[in-house]
Write a protein that holds these residues in place. Structure first.
Motif, mmCIF file in Angstrom:
data_model
loop_
_atom_site.group_PDB
_atom_site.id
_atom_site.type_symbol
_atom_site.label_atom_id
_atom_site.label_comp_id
_atom_site.label_asym_id
_atom_site.label_seq_id
_atom_site.Cartn_x
_atom_site.Cartn_y
_atom_site.Cartn_z
ATOM 1 N N MET A 145 -2.563 1.769 -5.675
ATOM 2 C CA MET A 145 -1.472 2.034 -4.716
ATOM 3 C C MET A 145 -1.088 1.049 -3.995
ATOM 4 S SD MET A 145 -0.054 5.368 -2.469
ATOM 5 C CE MET A 145 0.592 6.322 -3.918
ATOM 6 N N ASP A 146 -0.053 0.545 -3.853
ATOM 7 C CA ASP A 146 0.243 -0.692 -2.837
ATOM 8 C C ASP A 146 0.046 -0.246 -1.381
ATOM 9 O OD1 ASP A 146 1.190 -2.910 -2.057
ATOM 10 O OD2 ASP A 146 3.524 -2.300 -2.249
ATOM 11 N N PRO A 147 -0.777 -1.057 -0.795
ATOM 12 C CA PRO A 147 -1.076 -0.858 0.556
ATOM 13 C C PRO A 147 0.216 -0.632 1.483
ATOM 14 C CG PRO A 147 -2.566 -2.741 -0.225
ATOM 15 C CD PRO A 147 -1.473 -2.406 -1.381
ATOM 16 N N LEU A 148 1.154 -1.460 1.300
ATOM 17 C CA LEU A 148 2.435 -1.329 2.040
ATOM 18 C C LEU A 148 3.106 0.145 2.110
ATOM 19 C CD1 LEU A 148 4.019 -4.655 1.264
ATOM 20 C CD2 LEU A 148 2.946 -4.011 3.233
ATOM 21 N N VAL A 171 1.329 2.792 1.303
ATOM 22 C CA VAL A 171 0.417 3.655 2.209
ATOM 23 C C VAL A 171 0.609 3.471 3.664
ATOM 24 C CG1 VAL A 171 -2.173 4.041 2.713
ATOM 25 C CG2 VAL A 171 -1.613 3.561 0.356
ATOM 26 N N ASP A 172 0.673 2.475 4.038
ATOM 27 C CA ASP A 172 1.162 1.990 5.489
ATOM 28 C C ASP A 172 2.533 2.760 5.836
ATOM 29 O OD1 ASP A 172 -1.242 0.622 5.814
ATOM 30 O OD2 ASP A 172 -0.157 -1.283 5.532
ATOM 31 N N GLU A 205 2.735 5.602 8.715
ATOM 32 C CA GLU A 205 3.648 5.336 9.645
ATOM 33 C C GLU A 205 4.504 6.629 9.748
ATOM 34 O OE1 GLU A 205 6.590 2.032 10.703
ATOM 35 O OE2 GLU A 205 4.404 1.264 10.347
#
Length: 42
Positions: free
Chosen positions: A1-4, A6-7, A11
Motif C-alpha cells: 500500500m502506498d505510504p501516502l 496510509v498517512d 491523519e
C-alpha cells in the motif's frame, strides 16, 4: 500500500484506525482458520 495513502488515513481517522485494522485482520484470520477447518486441513 502506498505510504501516502496510509498517512492520509491516519491523519483522517487518527489512532482509531489501528484497533479497527487489528479487528479486521482478526476476523480475516478467524475466517481463514474456519475455512481450513471445514476443509479438513486444520
Amino acid at each position: 500500500m502506498d505510504p501516502l495513502v496510509v498517512d492520509a488515513l491516519i491523519e483522517t481517522f487518527g489512532p482509531f484506525l489501528i484497533p479497527v485494522a487489528l479487528f479486521v485482520a482478526g476476523i480475516v484470520g478467524y475466517a481463514a482458520l474456519v475455512a481450513l477447518g471445514r476443509a479438513g486441513l486444520w
